[in-house]
Design a protein around this motif. Structure first.
Motif, PDB file in Angstrom:
ATOM      1  N   ILE A   1       0.883  -1.166   0.000  1.00  0.00           N
ATOM      2  CA  ILE A   1       0.000   0.000   0.000  1.00  0.00           C
ATOM      3  C   ILE A   1       0.924   1.220   0.000  1.00  0.00           C
ATOM      4  N   ALA A   2       1.079   1.814  -1.174  1.00  0.00           N
ATOM      5  CA  ALA A   2       2.114   2.830  -1.363  1.00  0.00           C
ATOM      6  C   ALA A   2       1.743   4.155  -0.704  1.00  0.00           C
ATOM      7  N   LEU A   3       2.780   4.861  -0.274  1.00  0.00           N
ATOM      8  CA  LEU A   3       2.640   6.225   0.227  1.00  0.00           C
ATOM      9  C   LEU A   3       3.484   7.141  -0.644  1.00  0.00           C
ATOM     10  N   PRO A   4       3.004   8.354  -0.929  1.00  0.00           N
ATOM     11  CA  PRO A   4       3.821   9.287  -1.700  1.00  0.00           C
ATOM     12  C   PRO A   4       5.011   9.771  -0.888  1.00  0.00           C
ATOM     13  N   ASP A   5       6.053  10.239  -1.570  1.00  0.00           N
ATOM     14  CA  ASP A   5       7.197  10.820  -0.872  1.00  0.00           C
ATOM     15  C   ASP A   5       6.724  12.010  -0.030  1.00  0.00           C
ATOM     16  N   GLY A   6       7.241  12.081   1.194  1.00  0.00           N
ATOM     17  CA  GLY A   6       6.868  13.173   2.073  1.00  0.00           C
ATOM     18  C   GLY A   6       5.414  13.118   2.492  1.00  0.00           C
ATOM     19  N   ALA A   7       4.868  11.912   2.635  1.00  0.00           N
ATOM     20  CA  ALA A   7       3.453  11.755   2.980  1.00  0.00           C
ATOM     21  C   ALA A   7       3.118  12.485   4.273  1.00  0.00           C
ATOM     22  N   ASN A   8       1.954  13.157   4.283  1.00  0.00           N
ATOM     23  CA  ASN A   8       1.526  13.866   5.492  1.00  0.00           C
ATOM     24  C   ASN A   8       0.762  12.904   6.410  1.00  0.00           C
ATOM     25  N   ALA A   9       0.356  13.401   7.544  1.00  0.00           N
ATOM     26  CA  ALA A   9      -0.285  12.548   8.547  1.00  0.00           C
ATOM     27  C   ALA A   9      -1.573  11.927   8.019  1.00  0.00           C
ATOM     28  N   ASP A  10      -2.359  12.691   7.263  1.00  0.00           N
ATOM     29  CA  ASP A  10      -3.610  12.161   6.728  1.00  0.00           C
ATOM     30  C   ASP A  10      -3.359  11.041   5.722  1.00  0.00           C
ATOM     31  N   GLN A  11      -2.358  11.232   4.857  1.00  0.00           N
ATOM     32  CA  GLN A  11      -2.032  10.202   3.872  1.00  0.00           C
ATOM     33  C   GLN A  11      -1.523   8.930   4.545  1.00  0.00           C
ATOM     34  N   ILE A  12      -0.716   9.089   5.579  1.00  0.00           N
ATOM     35  CA  ILE A  12      -0.212   7.929   6.316  1.00  0.00           C
ATOM     36  C   ILE A  12      -1.358   7.194   6.996  1.00  0.00           C
ATOM     37  N   ALA A  13      -2.262   7.952   7.604  1.00  0.00           N
ATOM     38  CA  ALA A  13      -3.406   7.339   8.276  1.00  0.00           C
ATOM     39  C   ALA A  13      -4.296   6.593   7.277  1.00  0.00           C
ATOM     40  N   THR A  14      -4.497   7.172   6.085  1.00  0.00           N
ATOM     41  CA  THR A  14      -5.308   6.522   5.053  1.00  0.00           C
ATOM     42  C   THR A  14      -4.647   5.226   4.582  1.00  0.00           C
ATOM     43  N   GLY A  15      -3.313   5.291   4.384  1.00  0.00           N
ATOM     44  CA  GLY A  15      -2.587   4.095   3.975  1.00  0.00           C
ATOM     45  C   GLY A  15      -2.652   2.998   5.023  1.00  0.00           C
ATOM     46  N   GLN A  16      -2.497   3.395   6.306  1.00  0.00           N
ATOM     47  CA  GLN A  16      -2.576   2.430   7.400  1.00  0.00           C
ATOM     48  C   GLN A  16      -3.961   1.781   7.443  1.00  0.00           C
ATOM     49  N   LYS A  17      -5.005   2.591   7.263  1.00  0.00           N
ATOM     50  CA  LYS A  17      -6.365   2.070   7.308  1.00  0.00           C
ATOM     51  C   LYS A  17      -6.610   1.080   6.174  1.00  0.00           C
ATOM     52  N   LYS A  18      -6.128   1.407   4.988  1.00  0.00           N
ATOM     53  CA  LYS A  18      -6.311   0.506   3.855  1.00  0.00           C
ATOM     54  C   LYS A  18      -5.554  -0.800   4.076  1.00  0.00           C
ATOM     55  N   ALA A  19      -4.306  -0.713   4.559  1.00  0.00           N
ATOM     56  CA  ALA A  19      -3.511  -1.920   4.811  1.00  0.00           C
ATOM     57  C   ALA A  19      -4.173  -2.795   5.875  1.00  0.00           C
ATOM     58  N   ASP A  20      -4.667  -2.161   6.940  1.00  0.00           N
ATOM     59  CA  ASP A  20      -5.364  -2.922   7.983  1.00  0.00           C
ATOM     60  C   ASP A  20      -6.618  -3.587   7.424  1.00  0.00           C
ATOM     61  N   GLY A  21      -7.313  -2.890   6.528  1.00  0.00           N
ATOM     62  CA  GLY A  21      -8.519  -3.452   5.933  1.00  0.00           C
ATOM     63  C   GLY A  21      -8.229  -4.668   5.073  1.00  0.00           C
ATOM     64  N   VAL A  22      -7.148  -4.599   4.299  1.00  0.00           N
ATOM     65  CA  VAL A  22      -6.761  -5.738   3.462  1.00  0.00           C
ATOM     66  C   VAL A  22      -6.374  -6.922   4.340  1.00  0.00           C
ATOM     67  N   LYS A  23      -5.622  -6.650   5.420  1.00  0.00           N
ATOM     68  CA  LYS A  23      -5.214  -7.722   6.335  1.00  0.00           C
ATOM     69  C   LYS A  23      -6.451  -8.376   6.964  1.00  0.00           C
TER      70      LYS A  23
END
Length: 447
Positions: free
Chosen positions: A185-207
């Motif tokens: 679940i990729a994050l853009p370079d210099g990801a901000n807190a919202d982008q990191i949280a969205t990525g974490q949520k998606k990864a947790d959902g897939v798991k």
């Protein structure tokens, strides 16, 4: 002459197209004029997209349940085509070209892999409604992408002797290899807190979907992974511990085949890793000897300033001079266009047959000590080689170090090249003209 850094090369999409049932490809081979996406100054046609989707479906015959819905598959394939376009453009901007002769050799190899010759392949493609020129262009693009990866590896990837020593020490105590697959679940370079949280949520959902058994891992990778190997089910192949990110390596010994760990945050985003299988690879062969050759060569380059025909004529003249009694070393100093060996009279030192590619190895192994080959062609141009001497060398230790160096370099290349692709995609102007992403421009899909 330079040695190419060993890299893992992905299978050509075009090769897969022929290996898969051509009837499947023909289902959507009718040309369409609509534009599916604009990629900087280039375009992807709807017909290109449909052929690529048909190719993926052909590879999943009998496993269709692993594929995502049609709209998701279309997005995945379109993103892959975008990356191919961007890589080809970058390669061409860097001076990388695939000549007609090299392309012809690749086409012949594809035909041979499918048990036919080029004429038969052409007829088979035509019979199944696949345009030969389109097929040929796709092969050229994939070779170009391979060359870009090779150039990237040569310029950016290095492996120190200390890294090799450390890996060998680790292998001495742990001899297992691990067959792995991953979801990124990729994050853009210099990801901000919202982008990191969205990525974490998606990864947790897939798991969570995997844990509940609602999707198998391969299907989840195809549907959700942002990795370039998503459409291959995230398969990473067999790896030793030195090829596995440190965040996961310590977990491998405690895992059982089939288990999935993560998500774990890495340089490119959040990853889920599946242990597919384990095998013992600790026993190294002993007393391993190979034939090495001491040789000299003369190169006449084929490039923008010298055509293939002109280079061939020049190498024929040089070969004739040597056959007439001229000294090979002297002629090399005068006329060779390999600046790395020209000053030494073309001397390449001792090397195994495969050091400079299969064409070179076939020539040097096919002549006797003291003899000179007939002119032959490689990517660089036209050569003649003189075999000076031959020896048998015990290379057990050298082979081990070379294999370890290759695996470390391969791991580094995958990490660095994936980041390079993300940068390339992020900097590009991309406008989708069909489907649910129509007119979405400039930025890659966010997790």
């Amino acid at each position: 002459m330079t040695k190419r850094f060993p890299v893992l090369l992905a299978s050509l999409l075009a090769v897969s197209s022929v290996s898969a049932p051509l009837q499947v490809l023909a289902q959507q081979a009718q040309p369409l004029d609509r534009i599916a996406a604009v990629v900087d100054e280039d375009v992807i046609l709807q017909s290109e997209l449909q052929r690529a989707i048909a190719n993926i479906k052909a590879q999943y015959v009998g496993r269709e349940n692993q594929l995502p819905p049609e709209d998701v598959l279309s997005r995945q394939v379109l993103e892959r085509l975008v990356l191919v376009k961007l890589q080809v453009a970058r390669a061409q901007g860097s001076g990388i070209r695939v000549g007609d002769q090299e392309l012809n050799q690749a086409m012949n190899a594809i035909a041979q892999q499918n048990g036919s010759n080029l004429d038969a392949l052409r007829q088979r493609l035509a019979h199944d409604g696949i345009d030969f020129n389109d097929f040929r262009a796709s092969v050229r693009d994939e070779i170009t992408v391979q060359r870009l990866r090779q150039s990237f590896a040569q310029s950016r990837i290095s492996v120190s002797e200390g890294e090799v020593d450390a890996a060998l020490k680790q292998q001495a105590t742990i001899g297992n290899q691990y067959h792995l697959a991953h979801i990124l679940i990729a994050l853009p370079d210099g990801a901000n807190a919202d982008q990191i949280a969205t990525g974490q949520k998606k990864a947790d959902g897939v798991k969570a979907l995997l844990d509940k058994g609602e999707l198998d891992f391969n299907a989840a990778a195809v549907r959700y992974s942002d990795s370039p190997n998503a459409l291959e089910g995230g398969d990473l192949g067999w790896r030793s511990l030195d090829e596995i990110p440190q965040a996961f390596a310590q977990m491998m010994e405690k895992m059982k085949p089939g288990e999935v760990v993560g998500p774990i945050r890495g340089p490119s985003g959040f990853q889920l890793l599946k242990l597919v299988d384990v095998r013992d690879a600790s026993a190294a062969a002993s007393g391993n000897t190979i034939t090495e050759y001491h040789g000299r060569h003369i190169l006449v380059r084929v490039d923008d300033h010298q055509t293939d025909a002109a280079a061939k004529a020049k190498i024929d003249t040089l070969r004739a001079r040597i056959a007439g009694g001229a000294d090979f070393e002297t002629v090399a100093k005068e006329s060779s266009e390999d600046n790395n060996s020209k000053g030494q009279g073309g001397d390449l030192g001792w090397f195994p047959a495969d050091a400079f590619g299969p064409a070179f190895g076939q020539q040097v192994s096919g002549i006797q000590d003291g003899n000179v080959s007939q002119p032959f062609r490689t990517d660089a141009g036209w050569h003649i080689v003189q075999r000076v001497a031959t020896r048998q060398t015990d290379v057990t230790t050298d082979n081990q170090r070379a294999q370890v160096r290759e695996t470390i370099g391969r791991r580094k290349l995958e990490d660095e090249y994936n980041r390079f692709l993300q940068e390339l995609r992020g900097e590009a102007y991309v406008s989708f003209r069909s489907g649910d992403r129509a007119e979405n421009t400039a930025t890659p899909p966010q997790s």
